[in-house]
Design an enzyme around this catalytic site. Structure first.
Site, mmCIF file in Angstrom:
data_model
loop_
_atom_site.group_PDB
_atom_site.id
_atom_site.type_symbol
_atom_site.label_atom_id
_atom_site.label_comp_id
_atom_site.label_asym_id
_atom_site.label_seq_id
_atom_site.Cartn_x
_atom_site.Cartn_y
_atom_site.Cartn_z
ATOM 1 N N ASP A 52 1.005 -1.133 0.039
ATOM 2 C CA ASP A 52 -0.157 0.185 0.023
ATOM 3 C C ASP A 52 0.921 1.529 0.013
ATOM 4 O O ASP A 52 2.043 1.200 0.731
ATOM 5 C CB ASP A 52 -0.819 0.081 1.244
ATOM 6 C CG ASP A 52 -2.059 0.842 1.043
ATOM 7 O OD1 ASP A 52 -3.227 0.639 0.898
ATOM 8 O OD2 ASP A 52 -1.799 2.141 1.182
ATOM 9 N N ALA A 75 -2.776 5.592 -8.619
ATOM 10 C CA ALA A 75 -3.727 4.863 -7.456
ATOM 11 C C ALA A 75 -4.750 5.426 -6.973
ATOM 12 O O ALA A 75 -4.529 6.677 -6.372
ATOM 13 C CB ALA A 75 -2.547 4.322 -6.438
ATOM 14 N N TYR A 142 -15.765 11.907 -5.297
ATOM 15 C CA TYR A 142 -14.662 11.202 -5.907
ATOM 16 C C TYR A 142 -13.894 12.689 -6.747
ATOM 17 O O TYR A 142 -12.848 12.821 -6.727
ATOM 18 C CB TYR A 142 -15.047 10.416 -7.058
ATOM 19 C CG TYR A 142 -14.089 10.178 -8.242
ATOM 20 C CD1 TYR A 142 -12.891 9.417 -7.922
ATOM 21 C CD2 TYR A 142 -14.522 10.560 -9.463
ATOM 22 C CE1 TYR A 142 -12.112 9.081 -9.082
ATOM 23 C CE2 TYR A 142 -13.455 10.350 -10.576
ATOM 24 C CZ TYR A 142 -12.367 9.832 -10.405
ATOM 25 O OH TYR A 142 -11.459 9.501 -11.346
ATOM 26 N N LYS A 146 -9.886 14.462 -6.204
ATOM 27 C CA LYS A 146 -9.155 14.666 -7.091
ATOM 28 C C LYS A 146 -8.887 16.256 -7.083
ATOM 29 O O LYS A 146 -7.628 16.556 -7.293
ATOM 30 C CB LYS A 146 -9.696 14.578 -8.515
ATOM 31 C CG LYS A 146 -10.022 12.945 -8.596
ATOM 32 C CD LYS A 146 -8.361 12.399 -8.795
ATOM 33 C CE LYS A 146 -8.485 10.896 -8.857
ATOM 34 N NZ LYS A 146 -7.242 10.043 -9.130
ATOM 35 N N ARG A 283 -30.236 9.226 -14.563
ATOM 36 C CA ARG A 283 -29.383 8.919 -13.166
ATOM 37 C C ARG A 283 -29.003 10.061 -12.710
ATOM 38 O O ARG A 283 -28.416 10.981 -13.203
ATOM 39 C CB ARG A 283 -28.195 8.125 -13.587
ATOM 40 C CG ARG A 283 -27.782 7.118 -12.360
ATOM 41 C CD ARG A 283 -26.679 6.121 -12.957
ATOM 42 N NE ARG A 283 -25.752 6.576 -14.094
ATOM 43 C CZ ARG A 283 -24.834 6.029 -14.679
ATOM 44 N NH1 ARG A 283 -24.638 4.729 -14.207
ATOM 45 N NH2 ARG A 283 -23.883 6.601 -15.645
ATOM 46 N N ASP A 286 -25.813 12.788 -13.459
ATOM 47 C CA ASP A 286 -25.060 12.584 -14.656
ATOM 48 C C ASP A 286 -24.998 13.892 -15.384
ATOM 49 O O ASP A 286 -26.139 14.262 -15.586
ATOM 50 C CB ASP A 286 -25.713 11.531 -15.527
ATOM 51 C CG ASP A 286 -25.005 10.224 -15.144
ATOM 52 O OD1 ASP A 286 -24.041 10.133 -14.642
ATOM 53 O OD2 ASP A 286 -25.848 9.312 -15.730
HETATM 54 N N1 LIG Z 1 -10.679 5.201 -16.037
HETATM 55 C C1 LIG Z 1 -11.021 6.427 -16.364
HETATM 56 O O1 LIG Z 1 -11.812 6.673 -17.259
HETATM 57 C C2 LIG Z 1 -10.695 7.693 -15.556
HETATM 58 C C3 LIG Z 1 -11.035 9.112 -15.912
HETATM 59 C C4 LIG Z 1 -10.403 9.956 -15.179
HETATM 60 C C5 LIG Z 1 -9.496 9.839 -14.221
HETATM 61 N N2 LIG Z 1 -9.182 8.560 -13.884
HETATM 62 C C6 LIG Z 1 -8.027 8.308 -13.022
HETATM 63 O O2 LIG Z 1 -7.030 7.528 -13.359
HETATM 64 C C7 LIG Z 1 -6.345 6.810 -12.469
HETATM 65 C C8 LIG Z 1 -6.316 5.312 -12.976
HETATM 66 O O3 LIG Z 1 -7.869 4.834 -13.130
HETATM 67 P P1 LIG Z 1 -7.938 3.336 -13.716
HETATM 68 O O4 LIG Z 1 -9.095 3.424 -14.329
HETATM 69 O O5 LIG Z 1 -6.603 2.824 -14.291
HETATM 70 O O6 LIG Z 1 -8.176 2.726 -12.064
HETATM 71 P P2 LIG Z 1 -7.795 1.495 -11.753
HETATM 72 O O7 LIG Z 1 -8.822 0.869 -10.574
HETATM 73 O O8 LIG Z 1 -7.964 0.268 -12.610
HETATM 74 O O9 LIG Z 1 -6.462 1.319 -11.050
HETATM 75 C C9 LIG Z 1 -6.300 1.856 -9.733
HETATM 76 C C10 LIG Z 1 -4.774 1.045 -9.187
HETATM 77 O O10 LIG Z 1 -4.662 1.619 -7.914
HETATM 78 C C11 LIG Z 1 -4.292 0.496 -7.054
HETATM 79 N N3 LIG Z 1 -4.579 1.353 -5.701
HETATM 80 C C12 LIG Z 1 -5.372 1.872 -5.195
HETATM 81 N N4 LIG Z 1 -5.204 2.384 -3.965
HETATM 82 C C13 LIG Z 1 -3.865 2.091 -3.705
HETATM 83 C C14 LIG Z 1 -3.121 2.310 -2.502
HETATM 84 N N5 LIG Z 1 -3.649 2.765 -1.651
HETATM 85 N N6 LIG Z 1 -1.946 1.552 -2.534
HETATM 86 C C15 LIG Z 1 -1.521 0.920 -3.447
HETATM 87 N N7 LIG Z 1 -2.273 0.797 -4.573
HETATM 88 C C16 LIG Z 1 -3.463 1.349 -4.907
HETATM 89 C C17 LIG Z 1 -5.381 -0.236 -7.284
HETATM 90 O O11 LIG Z 1 -4.987 -1.628 -6.924
HETATM 91 C C18 LIG Z 1 -5.378 -0.422 -8.932
HETATM 92 O O12 LIG Z 1 -4.361 -1.283 -9.521
HETATM 93 C C19 LIG Z 1 -7.314 6.995 -11.051
HETATM 94 O O13 LIG Z 1 -6.728 7.790 -10.262
HETATM 95 C C20 LIG Z 1 -8.431 7.495 -11.610
HETATM 96 O O14 LIG Z 1 -9.181 8.518 -10.675
HETATM 97 C C21 LIG Z 1 -9.590 7.455 -14.470
#
Ligand SMILES: NC(=O)c1ccc[n+]([C@@H]2O[C@H](COP(=O)([O-])OP(=O)(O)OC[C@H]3O[C@@H](n4cnc5c(N)ncnc54)[C@H](O)[C@@H]3O)[C@@H](O)[C@H]2O)c1
Length: 332
Positions: A52, A75, A142, A146, A283, A286
């Site tokens: 972590d 993460a 959320y 950020k 929803r 949105d």
């Molecule tokens: N997917 C999207 O469309 C999107 C859009 C905007 C922003 N984001 C941001 O991009 C980032 C990645 O998104 P994603 O879709 O790849 O998410 P994801 O859930 O696939 O990946 C996040 C990873 O972080 C790890 N993690 C979480 N908390 C942790 C901790 N305390 N210590 C160690 N590891 C930890 C999880 O195990 C996971 O592997 C996020 O910060 C998300 O908010 C994603």
């Protein structure tokens, strides 16, 4: 550069680790595997630390042992609905954990940071396309988590002028690695394209479209779908500009909006299957239409999205989903 990819076992982090490797950098995955997949480190053949990020001593050792030059911080917990139900869990993991990371970086003398922010920090924008000057008024814990981190980064840069950072505000990440090696596997899955493809595979009965009476051309929500490989490339471009620019705030999108109905139609074309659709009410929470003005990223980073139509993005996702109907757990 030696790059710690925090959250590198997740969807966007793993794709970025792959692009880092391909562009001559040295990624090290750091992930607690709570929502990611350990298998990606093996697929990419990169070192990984399974811990972590709040575990300060492990993180400090990783920063020092791997001589990290830059941290890319993916993460976080990422589900808007879950954040409404469990705000404290979100603020703890998305805000408090990031503070721990920044403290460990300061202690280890690592001063480059690329942060996964989101278009959710804009909430319901006054106008589209969304520029970085749009007011930031997130409508969920959320999104607020950020935005809080963006503020913390600005404050840290005042306290430590050598600290350089990029806050990259992604729109809807989508698609899978073009060579089919990496995919998208969230549980539960909430993103439209994977949900539609799971329906095409018969892994779910169908999909529900929430709201058909929005003031958009076909009545459904409009979003900006940005390919995950394009996002990955933007991170590498941003990392390369940190020393010159110091602070970077950029939208990462294509600049094109596509409706839910358009995405479903494109998926039917790509997969050759009929997707069973149920139409439901709107929803809560949105936004109607969200798409980026990507000009600042083009000007500052010299980056622009290469995948700009939903069909090519969905084709890359289908390439992975059709071979991994149960995600990383079991290959089809
Ligand atoms: N997917 C999207 O469309 C999107 C859009 C905007 C922003 N984001 C941001 O991009 C980032 C990645 O998104 P994603 O879709 O790849 O998410 P994801 O859930 O696939 O990946 C996040 C990873 O972080 C790890 N993690 C979480 N908390 C942790 C901790 N305390 N210590 C160690 N590891 C930890 C999880 O195990 C996971 O592997 C996020 O910060 C998300 O908010 C994603």
């Amino acid at each position: 550069m030696n790059v710690l990819v925090a959250g590198g076992a997740g969807y966007i982090g793993s794709h970025t680790a792959k692009r880092l490797l391909e562009s001559g950098h040295t990624p090290v995955i750091y992930d607690n595997a709570s929502r990611g997949h350990k298998i990606v480190a093996g697929i990419l053949n990169v070192p990984a630390v399974w811990a972590d990020l709040k575990d300060r001593s492990v993180l400090l050792s990783a920063l020092r042992d791997y001589r990290i030059d830059c941290v890319m911080h993916f993460a976080a917990y990422t589900a808007v609905g879950e954040s409404v139900e469990q705000p404290l869990m979100y603020y703890r993991n998305n805000v408090a954990t990031t503070i721990s990371v920044l403290q460990a970086m300061a202690e280890a003398g690592v001063r480059r940071f690329v942060f996964s922010s989101t278009c959710a920090t804009y909430g319901d924008p006054d106008q589209v396309p969304i520029t970085e000057n749009e007011k930031q008024a997130p409508v969920s814990p959320y999104g607020r988590s950020k935005l809080m981190v963006e503020q913390i980064l600005k404050d840290q840069a005042v306290a430590d002028p050598q600290f350089k950072f990029a806050a990259l505000r992604y729109f809807n990440a989508s698609g899978c690695a073009s060579d089919g090696s990496l995919g998208e596997d969230h549980d539960p899955e909430t993103h439209l394209i994977p949900v539609v493809l799971q329906a095409a595979l018969g892994k779910r009965a169908g999909i529900t479209v929430f709201g058909t009476d929005y003031p958009t051309p076909d009545g459904t929500n409009v979003r900006d779908y940005i390919h995950v490989d394009d996002l990955a490339d933007a991170h590498i471009a941003a990392m390369g500009k940190l020393d010159d620019l110091g602070q970077i705030f950029c939208n990462l999108g294509t600049g094109n909006g596509f409706s839910v109905k358009q995405v479903i139609a494109a998926a039917e074309k790509v997969t050759g299957k009929t997707i069973p659709v149920t139409y439901g009410p709107r929803r809560a929470g949105d936004a109607i239409t969200l798409y980026a003005d990507p000009s600042r990223a083009r000007e500052l980073l010299g980056w622009q999205a290469q995948h700009t139509d939903p069909q090519s993005i969905i084709a890359s996702a289908w390439n992975w989903f059709s071979r991994h109907p149960d995600g990383y757990a079991r290959k089809g």
